[in-house]
Scaffold this motif. Sequence first.
Motif, PDB file in Angstrom:
ATOM      1  N   GLU A 176      66.794  11.533  22.689  1.00 52.06           N
ATOM      2  CA  GLU A 176      68.251  11.570  22.786  1.00 52.06           C
ATOM      3  C   GLU A 176      68.849  12.493  21.728  1.00 52.06           C
ATOM      4  OE1 GLU A 176      69.685   7.589  22.561  1.00 52.06           O
ATOM      5  OE2 GLU A 176      68.623   6.940  24.379  1.00 52.06           O
ATOM      6  N   ARG A 177      68.014  12.958  20.806  1.00 48.72           N
ATOM      7  CA  ARG A 177      68.492  13.846  19.758  1.00 48.72           C
ATOM      8  C   ARG A 177      68.457  15.295  20.248  1.00 48.72           C
ATOM      9  NH1 ARG A 177      68.792  11.720  14.521  1.00 48.72           N
ATOM     10  NH2 ARG A 177      69.358   9.532  14.755  1.00 48.72           N
ATOM     11  N   PRO A 178      69.595  15.994  20.261  1.00 43.22           N
ATOM     12  CA  PRO A 178      69.596  17.389  20.714  1.00 43.22           C
ATOM     13  C   PRO A 178      68.832  18.293  19.764  1.00 43.22           C
ATOM     14  CG  PRO A 178      71.726  16.822  19.765  1.00 43.22           C
ATOM     15  CD  PRO A 178      70.936  15.546  19.835  1.00 43.22           C
ATOM     16  N   SER A 179      68.214  19.323  20.322  1.00 44.87           N
ATOM     17  CA  SER A 179      67.489  20.305  19.518  1.00 44.87           C
ATOM     18  C   SER A 179      67.868  21.697  19.974  1.00 44.87           C
ATOM     19  CB  SER A 179      65.979  20.105  19.668  1.00 44.87           C
ATOM     20  OG  SER A 179      65.268  21.177  19.063  1.00 44.87           O
ATOM     21  N   ALA A 180      68.030  22.598  19.024  1.00 50.53           N
ATOM     22  CA  ALA A 180      68.368  23.984  19.352  1.00 50.53           C
ATOM     23  C   ALA A 180      67.188  24.716  19.966  1.00 50.53           C
ATOM     24  CB  ALA A 180      68.838  24.723  18.106  1.00 50.53           C
ATOM     25  N   TYR A 181      66.010  24.142  19.864  1.00 52.19           N
ATOM     26  CA  TYR A 181      64.804  24.798  20.356  1.00 52.19           C
ATOM     27  C   TYR A 181      64.227  24.062  21.559  1.00 52.19           C
ATOM     28  CZ  TYR A 181      64.933  26.562  15.537  1.00 52.19           C
ATOM     29  OH  TYR A 181      65.316  27.123  14.355  1.00 52.19           O
ATOM     30  N   GLY A 182      63.475  24.791  22.375  1.00 49.88           N
ATOM     31  CA  GLY A 182      62.586  24.136  23.307  1.00 49.88           C
ATOM     32  C   GLY A 182      61.361  23.686  22.526  1.00 49.88           C
ATOM     33  N   VAL A 183      60.955  22.425  22.696  1.00 49.82           N
ATOM     34  CA  VAL A 183      59.871  21.869  21.879  1.00 49.82           C
ATOM     35  C   VAL A 183      58.851  21.167  22.762  1.00 49.82           C
ATOM     36  CG1 VAL A 183      59.266  20.238  20.044  1.00 49.82           C
ATOM     37  CG2 VAL A 183      61.412  21.521  19.910  1.00 49.82           C
ATOM     38  N   LYS A 243      62.798  36.989  17.626  1.00 57.18           N
ATOM     39  CA  LYS A 243      62.917  38.157  18.487  1.00 57.18           C
ATOM     40  C   LYS A 243      61.866  38.081  19.579  1.00 57.18           C
ATOM     41  CE  LYS A 243      64.647  41.134  14.770  1.00 57.18           C
ATOM     42  NZ  LYS A 243      66.026  41.156  15.276  1.00 57.18           N
ATOM     43  N   GLY A 244      62.074  38.856  20.644  1.00 56.99           N
ATOM     44  CA  GLY A 244      61.111  38.872  21.736  1.00 56.99           C
ATOM     45  C   GLY A 244      61.341  37.744  22.721  1.00 56.99           C
ATOM     46  N   TYR A 245      60.345  37.516  23.563  1.00 57.92           N
ATOM     47  CA  TYR A 245      60.465  36.493  24.598  1.00 57.92           C
ATOM     48  C   TYR A 245      60.404  35.113  23.953  1.00 57.92           C
ATOM     49  CZ  TYR A 245      59.958  34.349  29.165  1.00 57.92           C
ATOM     50  OH  TYR A 245      60.168  33.600  30.285  1.00 57.92           O
ATOM     51  N   GLN A 246      61.367  34.272  24.298  1.00 58.05           N
ATOM     52  CA  GLN A 246      61.432  32.958  23.665  1.00 58.05           C
ATOM     53  C   GLN A 246      60.422  31.991  24.287  1.00 58.05           C
ATOM     54  OE1 GLN A 246      64.972  30.215  23.947  1.00 58.05           O
ATOM     55  NE2 GLN A 246      65.198  30.898  21.837  1.00 58.05           N
ATOM     56  N   THR A 247      59.675  31.307  23.443  1.00 56.75           N
ATOM     57  CA  THR A 247      58.706  30.307  23.884  1.00 56.75           C
ATOM     58  C   THR A 247      58.958  29.008  23.133  1.00 56.75           C
ATOM     59  OG1 THR A 247      57.104  31.008  22.219  1.00 56.75           O
ATOM     60  CG2 THR A 247      56.945  32.044  24.405  1.00 56.75           C
ATOM     61  N   PRO A 248      58.470  27.864  23.640  1.00 51.19           N
ATOM     62  CA  PRO A 248      58.707  26.600  22.949  1.00 51.19           C
ATOM     63  C   PRO A 248      58.002  26.536  21.602  1.00 51.19           C
ATOM     64  CG  PRO A 248      57.980  26.238  25.218  1.00 51.19           C
ATOM     65  CD  PRO A 248      57.749  27.687  24.913  1.00 51.19           C
ATOM     66  N   LYS A 249      58.600  25.816  20.666  1.00 50.97           N
ATOM     67  CA  LYS A 249      57.919  25.467  19.428  1.00 50.97           C
ATOM     68  C   LYS A 249      56.980  24.297  19.716  1.00 50.97           C
ATOM     69  CE  LYS A 249      61.347  27.018  16.059  1.00 50.97           C
ATOM     70  NZ  LYS A 249      60.425  27.875  15.304  1.00 50.97           N
TER      71      LYS A 249
END
Length: 205
Positions: A137-144, A62-68
């Motif tokens: 090359e591996r997709p990720s659901a998150y910004g990392v 929840k809240g503003y999304q930031t990278p992991k």
Amino acid sequence: MESKWLTWAKELQSIAQAGEHYSKDKFDIERFNRIREISVEILNEYTDIDNEKIRDLFCNEKGYQTPKVDVRGVLFKDGKILLVQEQIDNKWALPGGWAEYNLSLKENVEKEIFEEAGIKAKAKSIIAIHQNSKHSERPSAYGVYKVFILCEYISGEFIENIETLKSGYFTLENLPELSLGRNNRSQLEMCFNWISKDERETQFD
């Protein structure tokens, strides 16, 4: 580079997550909920992951999304780099993982090296900070943000644990099969090249 469909899905998810958190109007919240559902449907369309699992992985904040933040410890011995064999896929990676929210980068990487390789190490320098989608090359659901940290061996050796099967030191020419979601050959090449230089600058995107 990251596939456009994944970039769009993550952007929609980020907009929806912030919108749901900050909006007061119930109709706006309903619209943002629908945007989030669209992002889930996009991921479901292009992967074999069911919608419920996608919601758990992709829509759990929840809240503003930031990278992991993913920390990776880089430790050399006699010109070879330390890797650990992952329990989950039997492939090899630099020791590391998601950063704990209450630990510093230094504390995180030292903890990961000890837990996964049994080695007490001292973090010395940041080699690079990568935006993962630009280097994997591996997709990720998150910004990392993936942080590679040069560490110095102090003491210890591999001990049995729940995350890794064993550890070893490898030359660039004799790498084992890599766990590509965690690191790839070009990132290990970067570490070898960095350590060979007299003047070392942190690389970042």
